[in-house]
Design a protein around this motif. Structure first.
Motif, PDB file in Angstrom:
ATOM      1  N   VAL A 410       0.846  -1.183   0.000  1.00 18.11           N
ATOM      2  CA  VAL A 410       0.000   0.000   0.000  1.00 18.11           C
ATOM      3  C   VAL A 410       0.887   1.240   0.000  1.00 18.11           C
ATOM      4  CG1 VAL A 410      -1.800   1.277   1.227  1.00 18.11           C
ATOM      5  CG2 VAL A 410      -1.846  -1.231   1.193  1.00 18.11           C
ATOM      6  N   MET A 411       0.484   2.223  -0.796  1.00 15.47           N
ATOM      7  CA  MET A 411       1.272   3.448  -0.949  1.00 15.47           C
ATOM      8  C   MET A 411       0.457   4.655  -0.504  1.00 15.47           C
ATOM      9  SD  MET A 411       3.155   4.784  -4.441  1.00 15.47           S
ATOM     10  CE  MET A 411       4.554   5.909  -4.373  1.00 15.47           C
ATOM     11  N   ILE A 412       1.118   5.613   0.121  1.00 15.91           N
ATOM     12  CA  ILE A 412       0.523   6.908   0.445  1.00 15.91           C
ATOM     13  C   ILE A 412       1.367   7.974  -0.240  1.00 15.91           C
ATOM     14  CG2 ILE A 412       1.790   7.060   2.646  1.00 15.91           C
ATOM     15  CD1 ILE A 412      -0.613   8.639   3.753  1.00 15.91           C
ATOM     16  N   LEU A 413       0.686   8.980  -0.822  1.00 15.21           N
ATOM     17  CA  LEU A 413       1.382   9.999  -1.605  1.00 15.21           C
ATOM     18  C   LEU A 413       0.927  11.394  -1.178  1.00 15.21           C
ATOM     19  CD1 LEU A 413       0.150   7.621  -3.778  1.00 15.21           C
ATOM     20  CD2 LEU A 413       1.912   8.684  -5.169  1.00 15.21           C
ATOM     21  N   GLY A 414       1.881  12.235  -0.812  1.00 17.51           N
ATOM     22  CA  GLY A 414       1.581  13.620  -0.501  1.00 17.51           C
ATOM     23  C   GLY A 414       0.677  13.770   0.705  1.00 17.51           C
ATOM     24  N   GLY A 415      -0.022  14.888   0.750  1.00 11.09           N
ATOM     25  CA  GLY A 415      -0.908  15.191   1.869  1.00 11.09           C
ATOM     26  C   GLY A 415      -0.549  16.528   2.482  1.00 11.09           C
ATOM     27  N   GLY A 416      -1.344  16.948   3.455  1.00 13.43           N
ATOM     28  CA  GLY A 416      -1.109  18.233   4.088  1.00 13.43           C
ATOM     29  C   GLY A 416      -1.486  18.213   5.551  1.00 13.43           C
ATOM     30  N   ARG A 427       6.220  13.727   0.392  1.00 11.34           N
ATOM     31  CA  ARG A 427       6.563  12.385   0.843  1.00 11.34           C
ATOM     32  C   ARG A 427       5.681  11.318   0.206  1.00 11.34           C
ATOM     33  NH1 ARG A 427       2.679  11.274   2.713  1.00 11.34           N
ATOM     34  NH2 ARG A 427       2.500  12.011   4.851  1.00 11.34           N
ATOM     35  N   THR A 428       6.315  10.250  -0.230  1.00  6.13           N
ATOM     36  CA  THR A 428       5.569   9.032  -0.536  1.00  6.13           C
ATOM     37  C   THR A 428       6.138   7.923   0.345  1.00  6.13           C
ATOM     38  OG1 THR A 428       6.957   8.091  -2.279  1.00  6.13           O
ATOM     39  CG2 THR A 428       5.364   9.782  -2.938  1.00  6.13           C
ATOM     40  N   ALA A 429       5.332   6.935   0.628  1.00  7.48           N
ATOM     41  CA  ALA A 429       5.792   5.817   1.459  1.00  7.48           C
ATOM     42  C   ALA A 429       5.025   4.565   1.078  1.00  7.48           C
ATOM     43  CB  ALA A 429       5.609   6.133   2.937  1.00  7.48           C
ATOM     44  N   ILE A 430       5.683   3.420   1.262  1.00 11.18           N
ATOM     45  CA  ILE A 430       5.112   2.138   0.854  1.00 11.18           C
ATOM     46  C   ILE A 430       5.272   1.139   1.998  1.00 11.18           C
ATOM     47  CG2 ILE A 430       5.264   0.237  -0.808  1.00 11.18           C
ATOM     48  CD1 ILE A 430       6.677   2.434  -2.657  1.00 11.18           C
ATOM     49  N   THR A 442      10.160   4.826   3.091  1.00  4.56           N
ATOM     50  CA  THR A 442      10.043   6.029   2.282  1.00  4.56           C
ATOM     51  C   THR A 442      10.251   5.726   0.803  1.00  4.56           C
ATOM     52  OG1 THR A 442      10.837   7.357   4.122  1.00  4.56           O
ATOM     53  CG2 THR A 442      10.913   8.366   1.936  1.00  4.56           C
ATOM     54  N   GLY A 443       9.364   6.269  -0.033  1.00  3.69           N
ATOM     55  CA  GLY A 443       9.469   6.120  -1.477  1.00  3.69           C
ATOM     56  C   GLY A 443      10.043   7.374  -2.099  1.00  3.69           C
ATOM     57  N   PRO A 444      10.033   7.477  -3.415  1.00  2.00           N
ATOM     58  CA  PRO A 444      10.571   8.664  -4.087  1.00  2.00           C
ATOM     59  C   PRO A 444       9.724   9.894  -3.805  1.00  2.00           C
ATOM     60  CG  PRO A 444       9.426   7.274  -5.658  1.00  2.00           C
ATOM     61  CD  PRO A 444       9.492   6.497  -4.382  1.00  2.00           C
ATOM     62  N   GLN A 445      10.368  11.041  -3.720  1.00  2.00           N
ATOM     63  CA  GLN A 445       9.660  12.292  -3.464  1.00  2.00           C
ATOM     64  C   GLN A 445       8.845  12.728  -4.677  1.00  2.00           C
ATOM     65  OE1 GLN A 445       9.777  13.013   0.172  1.00  2.00           O
ATOM     66  NE2 GLN A 445       9.915  15.066  -0.693  1.00  2.00           N
TER      67      GLN A 445
END
Length: 651
Positions: A410-416, A427-430, A442-445
Motif C-alpha cells: 500500500v502506498m501513500i502519496l503527498g498530503g497536508g 513524501r511518498t511511502a510504501i 520512504t518512497g521517491p519524493q
C-alpha cells in the motif's frame, strides 16, 4: 528529447516581422503569448505524445455541466458523476440536487433525478454491479461569526411502549425557563421497550412479574426560536414538546445536550440508495443507523459494505459507530466500534483485515486516529504500524493498493496538515503487508509538496498521478499543473504531459475501459493569487491519453468473445486473433472516488495461457483479494500496451 520548431513554424511565429519577439523585449505578455504558442506546438507533436501522452478537454453541453463531487465507473462503461447540491448553499436551499451520467464512448450525457443531497456521501461497488450511495448533507455549516441562534442536539424521548411517534420539522421544545427551540428536521422516535423482572420470595415461590418501561430515544438538531445568547445552555434539563397533551405529553419530552452559539458544522443524513446501472436510477434501501457526512464505504470479501466515520446529524464526528450493509437484505447492522477521521483510506487486504493507510480528508482532531494500522474486524483489534514520516500531513493524501494486489503493498502519496493548514508534503511511502512486522518505507519524493493528488492504477502496472495543490484548496493560486507515472518496479517517478486544468479539493480521476484517464472537478477557495476573489468550481473535464495509446494501433492487443460471468472454476477463455502479442492479464476493479479517496480500485494479476486463437485467464479464488463484483479485464503486450477492457462478473 528536445523539440525545435520547423523553419515554417519559425516563420509563422516570427513572421509578422520580428514584431512578436521585439515586442517581448518590452512587453512580457507578448513574450508569454509566444511561449504558449510554442508549448502548444511542442505537445502536439507525435514524438512528444509517444513519450509523455496527451490531454484533451471534454466538450460538455452547458445543460450537463455540474460540480463533480463524486465519480464512479459503472459496469455499462458509463460514469456516474454526483454533485448533489455541489457545495452550493443556494442549490441546497432550493433542493436542487444533480447527478449526470456520462458515456465516454459517444460523449453523451444524461441528467438523473437525484432524490437526496448526496453532496459528500460515501459509495461502494456492490456484487451485482449496483453502486451503493449512503449519507450526504442534511444542513450546511454556519461559521461562528454567522451564528445568530443557539443550536445543538436534542434527545427526544418516548416512554410509550405501544407506538413510535414522529415529530415533524418545526416541532417546538420549551425549557423550564421558557426558552423555545425549534427542530430543523423530522425525527421518528421508536416505541419504548417493556422490561419484565422475575423475583422470588424467601420460600422460593415465584412472585408476580414486575414490568417497567425503558424509554426509546432519537436525536434531532434544534435552534433557538429567538436570536441571541439567552438560549445558550450547557445544563441538563427536560423540555416539554409544545402541542402535546395528556398521556402523549407525559410520554414524550426532550433532553437537551449542549446548546451553543459555536460554529455549526455540516450535518449528515442516514439515507441510502443503490444506483442501478441498467435502469439508470436511484433505488431507496433502508437508511443507515447513523447519519453520515464524509464517510468511507468499503466492500468486503463477503460482498457486504462497511460504513465508517462521518459527521452525524448534529455535526459532530462519529466517535466510532460503524455499520455493515448487506446487499442481500438491503439492511444495516452494527459493525465493530472504532474511531477514524472522516473519509479514512481503508483497504481490504488478505484474510479480510482492513488496512488504514493514515490518509484521510477533512474532519477530526490532529491528535486522534491519524496513525496507520491493521484493523482485524472479527476481533476488533487495531495494530499500529510505524515508519511513516510527516505523520502530521496525512490529511488530503492519496493512497492505493499498488499493482498487482497480490503483493499486498500500500502506498501513500503527498498530503497536508490538518484543516486549513498551509503545510504540504512531497513524501511518498510504501508498506508491504506480507512482511512479519510491516512498516512504511520512504518512497521517491513527489516534485513538490502536494495536497489533493489524484492517483489512478493503470493496466500496465504503473500509477498515474496528477494535479493537486501546494496549499489548502489551491490557496495563493497554488494548483500544480503537473502529472507523472510511478513505476512500482523501478520505485521511481517519470514525467507525463502536463494537464491544462488545475485540480485540488473536490476533484476526482478514474480509469476508463479504453485505457484513458478522466479528471473532474476542483473547488478552489480563491480565484486569484492574492486571495481577494472567491474561487469558482471547475466544471471542465479533461481526458489523459497515455503514451501506450500512441503506439502502433494495428499491434494493440485485442480480446474477442468470451464469458460475461466468471465460471465457478475461476477460469475463462477469450478469443484472440493474435494471442502471441499478449504478455499479461489484469483484472481491475472500477473506481468510486471522492476527495482523493478511492478505496475500490485495485488490479489483480491473472494466470495466463495462450492457445492458437484464444487466451485463457485464471482468477484467484481468494475473495479478500478479489471481492465479488464487476471487473474490467485488460490484457497487455510486452511493452504494456493494453487492450480495451472486457467486463466480467465475479461472484
Amino acid at each position: 528529447m528536445a523539440y525545435r520548431p520547423t523553419k515554417k513554424f519559425k516563420k509563422t511565429l516570427l513572421g509578422g516581422g520580428a514584431v512578436v519577439v521585439l515586442a517581448g523585449l518590452n512587453a512580457p505578455a507578448a513574450l508569454t503569448f509566444a511561449e504558449e504558442k510554442y508549448h502548444a506546438y511542442k505537445i502536439a507533436q507525435p514524438g512528444y505524445k509517444a513519450q509523455y501522452g496527451s490531454w484533451s478537454t471534454v466538450d460538455i453541453p452547458e445543460k450537463y455541466r455540474t460540480n463533480a463531487i463524486h465519480a464512479a465507473l459503472l459496469n455499462t462503461g458509463k460514469v456516474l458523476i454526483i454533485a448533489g447540491s455541489g457545495n452550493e448553499q443556494k442549490k441546497f436551499d432550493e433542493g436542487t440536487f444533480e447527478t449526470v451520467l456520462w458515456d465516454p464512448k459517444d460523449n453523451s450525457f444524461e441528467l438523473v433525478p437525484t432524490p437526496e443531497d448526496f453532496f459528500c456521501a460515501g459509495h461502494a461497488q456492490l456484487p451485482d454491479g449496483r453502486l451503493l450511495v449512503a449519507g450526504g448533507t442534511a444542513r450546511y455549516e454556519v461559521l461562528g461569526d454567522q451564528v445568530m441562534r443557539a443550536g445543538g442536539g436534542m434527545r427526544v424521548k418516548n416512554e410509550n411502549p405501544d407506538k413510535a411517534i414522529t415529530f415533524k420539522k418545526g416541532t417546538r421544545f420549551r425549557s423550564p425557563s421558557g426558552v423555545t427551540y425549534v427542530s430543523k428536521f423530522d425525527v421518528t422516535v421508536p416505541k419504548a421497550k417493556r422490561q419484565f423482572k422475575i423475583s422470588y420470595a424467601k420460600s422460593g415461590r415465584m412472585l408476580p412479574w414486575k414490568t417497567s418501561v425503558k424509554a426509546a430515544e432519537a436525536r434531532v438538531f434544534v435552534e433557538a426560536a429567538e436570536e441571541g445568547p439567552r438560549a445558550v445552555t450547557k445544563e441538563a434539563a427536560q423540555y416539554e414538546i409544545v402541542g402535546l397533551k395528556g398521556e402523549d405529553a407525559d410520554n414524550a419530552y426532550g433532553l437537551a445536550e449542549a446548546i451553543t452559539m459555536d460554529k455549526q458544522d455540516f450535518q449528515g443524513i442516514r439515507a441510502a440508495y443503490e444506483f442501478d446501472p441498467k435502469a439508470e436510477r436511484y433505488i431507496p434501501v433502508d437508511p443507515m443507523k447513523e447519519a453520515r457526512w464524509y464517510p468511507t464505504l468499503v466492500t468486503l470479501q463477503d460482498g457486504k459494505v462497511l460504513a465508517v466515520s462521518g459527521l452525524d446529524d448534529v455535526g459532530a464526528i462519529l466517535s466510532g459507530d460503524n455499520e455493515y450493509y448487506d446487499p442481500k437484505t438491503k439492511k444495516w447492522s452494527k459493525a465493530p466500534f472504532r474511531y477514524f477521521p472522516t473519509y479514512p483510506a481503508l483497504f481490504l487486504t488478505k484474510g479480510g483485515k482492513v488496512f488504514y493507510s493514515g490518509a484521510n480528508a477533512g474532519y477530526g482532531p490532529a491528535d486522534k486516529g491519524r496513525e496507520p494500522g491493521i484493523w482485524d474486524l472479527e476481533k476488533n483489534t487495531f495494530k499500529k504500524v510505524g515508519g511513516l514520516t510527516d505523520l502530521d500531513q496525512t490529511e488530503t493524501a492519496a493512497s492505493l493498493v499498488l499493482p498487482p494486489a497480490q503483493d499486498q503493498r500500500v502506498m501513500i502519496l503527498g498530503g497536508g496538515g490538518v484543516g486549513e493548514s498551509g503545510k504540504a508534503t512531497g513524501r511518498t511511502a510504501i508498506i508491504d503487508l506480507d512482511e512479519d512486522s510491516p512498516v512504511f518505507k520512504t518512497g521517491p519524493q513527489l516534485p513538490q509538496g502536494t495536497r489533493y493528488l489524484n492517483s489512478v492504477i493503470m493496466p500496465d502496472d504503473t500509477v498515474f498521478t496528477s494535479g493537486g495543490s501546494k496549499d489548502y484548496r489551491g490557496r495563493g493560486a497554488s494548483n500544480i499543473l503537473k502529472a507523472q507515472f510511478y513505476d512500482p518496479k523501478a520505485n521511481a517517478f517519470k514525467a507525463a504531459a502536463e494537464p491544462t486544468v488545475g485540480r485540488n479539493y473536490h476533484s476526482e480521476a478514474l480509469l476508463l475501459p479504453d485505457g484513458r484517464v478522466v479528471t473532474f472537478g476542483s473547488d478552489s477557495l480563491f480565484g486569484d493569487k492574492d486571495n481577494t476573489k472567491l474561487g469558482k468550481f471547475e466544471q471542465r473535464m479533461e481526458i489523459y491519453t497515455p503514451p501506450y495509446l500512441f503506439r502502433d494501433k494495428a499491434l494493440r492487443p485485442v480480446l474477442g468473445a468470451g464469458p460475461r460471468e466468471l465460471p465457478a472454476s475461476g477460469v475463462a477463455t477469450f478469443k484472440s486473433a493474435h494471442p502471441e502479442r499478449i504478455a499479461r492479464a489484469r483484472l481491475m476493479r472500477p473506481s468510486a472516488v471522492t476527495h482523493t479517496t478511492d478505496v475500490e480500485q485495485r488490479s489483480i494479476e491473472l494466470k495466463l495461457r495462450k492457445g492458437r486463437s484464444a487466451v485463457t485467464v485464471e482468477v484467484p479464488g481468494d475473495k479478500s483479494l478479489v471481492p465479488p463484483g464487476w471487473y474490467m479485464l485488460f490484457v497487455t503486450d510486452a511493452e504494456g500496451t493494453p487492450s480495451e477492457a472486457k467486463w466480467i462478473h465475479v461472484r
